[in-house]
Structures are given as structure tokens and as C-alpha cells.
Enzyme design. Structure first.
Site, short mmCIF file in Angstrom:
data_model
loop_
_atom_site.label_atom_id
_atom_site.label_comp_id
_atom_site.label_asym_id
_atom_site.label_seq_id
_atom_site.Cartn_x
_atom_site.Cartn_y
_atom_site.Cartn_z
N HIS A 83 0.82 -1.20 0.00
CA HIS A 83 0.00 0.00 0.00
C HIS A 83 0.86 1.27 0.00
O HIS A 83 2.00 1.26 0.48
CB HIS A 83 -0.94 0.01 1.20
CG HIS A 83 -2.01 -1.03 1.11
ND1 HIS A 83 -3.05 -1.09 1.99
CD2 HIS A 83 -2.21 -2.05 0.22
CE1 HIS A 83 -3.85 -2.10 1.67
NE2 HIS A 83 -3.35 -2.69 0.60
N GLU A 85 0.59 3.99 1.76
CA GLU A 85 0.95 4.43 3.11
C GLU A 85 2.13 3.63 3.65
O GLU A 85 3.04 4.18 4.28
CB GLU A 85 -0.25 4.28 4.06
CG GLU A 85 -1.49 5.00 3.63
CD GLU A 85 -2.44 4.15 2.79
OE1 GLU A 85 -3.66 4.36 2.90
OE2 GLU A 85 -1.97 3.28 2.02
N CYS A 111 -6.47 1.69 5.04
CA CYS A 111 -7.13 0.45 5.46
C CYS A 111 -6.73 0.16 6.91
O CYS A 111 -5.92 0.88 7.50
CB CYS A 111 -6.70 -0.70 4.55
SG CYS A 111 -4.96 -1.18 4.76
N CYS A 114 -2.83 -0.44 7.41
CA CYS A 114 -2.08 0.82 7.32
C CYS A 114 -2.39 1.72 8.51
O CYS A 114 -1.49 2.40 9.02
CB CYS A 114 -2.39 1.53 6.01
SG CYS A 114 -1.71 0.69 4.56
#
Length: 155
Positions: A83, A85, A111, A114
Site C-alpha cells: 500500500h 501508506e 485500510c 495501514c
């Protein structure tokens, strides 16, 4: 005053707010994504200074994500992609940059996975553009006292 000099009145020029400025940068960062399913960008900022950026995609040096015919998907998610992040956090760590007290700007809210990393890393504010449906992530952020704000797209 000399007629040849032009005085610029800052009130006459439309400038984006800092939130709008960094949000626009997240969109530019997202264009580097290597996941064919979704392009996400993240920017970690402190004191109006960009600390690190990240976009989603396969680990560095590996083939890009491929979702043709369901490839690289597990339970509807890309199994190959990291991801945005997470990649921003990793970039900061690789370069010895503390992100404690930073604001995360992201094209989508984080999410759950993260969110937990951002909480533990000391991120103190999250600004996002598009919703990613993860109610538990929002609950954890509220419990941690981290404000999360949605900025809608202009126009």
C-alpha cells in the site's frame, strides 16, 4: 512609486490551501503506482515539509501487478501490492526520517493494516480524498484520537 514596478496583492491570486496543495501532490504520486487495479498515492508532511511519499505497487525491482484473468488477486485484493501508506513509511525509515507528529495526505483513507502502522509511527492527522470502506480503521483512528478529514475533489 515607480509605474514600472508591479505590486502583487496576495488577495487577488487564488492559491490552494496547504491541504489542497498536498492533496494535489498525492494525486501526482499516485501516477507512479504499479498496481493495475488501483492507483493510490500518499505523502507524509510535517511543518509544511514533505518527509516521504509512497504509491502502491509490487516490491521494488519485481514485476508489476497483473490482474488480467484474476491474476495476483486473493479474496478480491491484490496480493502482490504494498500500500501507498506502507511505502511512505518504509521510505521514511530507509532514510532515517522520523514521521512522528506528521500528517498523512492520501488519495484514499487508510485500510486497517495501514491505520495500525500509522498509529504506531506517531502520525497525528490524516487527510484523504476518496473513501475506502473500512469501518474498523475509522474506529481505531477515533480511539487513538487521530483526526481524519476528507477533502472532496474540486469541481
Amino acid at each position: 512609486m515607480n509605474d514600472a514596478m508591479t505590486v502583487i496583492d496576495p488577495q487577488m491570486h487564488d492559491r490552494p490551501s496547504w491541504d489542497e496543495y498536498f492533496r494535489a501532490i498525492t494525486r501526482a504520486v499516485a501516477t507512479r503506482a504499479t498496481c493495475s487495479r488501483k492507483s493510490v498515492g500518499a505523502v507524509l508532511v510535517k511543518n509544511k515539509l514533505i518527509l516521504a511519499t509512497g504509491y502502491n505497487g509490487a516490491p521494488a525491482g519485481l514485476r508489476h501487478c497483473d490482474h488480467r484473468d484474476g491474476g495476483d488477486l486473493q479474496n478480491g485484493h491484490c496480493a502482490r501490492s504494498t500500500h501507498a501508506e506502507q511505502n511512505a513509511i518504509v521510505q521514511a525509515a530507509r532514510h532515517g526520517i522520523s514521521i512522528e507528529g506528521a500528517t498523512l495526505y492520501c488519495t484514499n483513507n487508510p485500510c486497517l493494516a495501514c491505520t495500525k502502522l500509522l498509529i504506531n509511527a506517531g502520525v497525528r492527522r490524516i487527510v484523504y480524498e476518496d473513501i475506502y470502506p473500512d469501518a474498523l480503521a475509522f474506529e481505531l483512528l477515533a480511539e487513538a484520537g487521530i483526526p481524519i478529514e476528507q477533502l472532496t475533489r474540486p469541481g
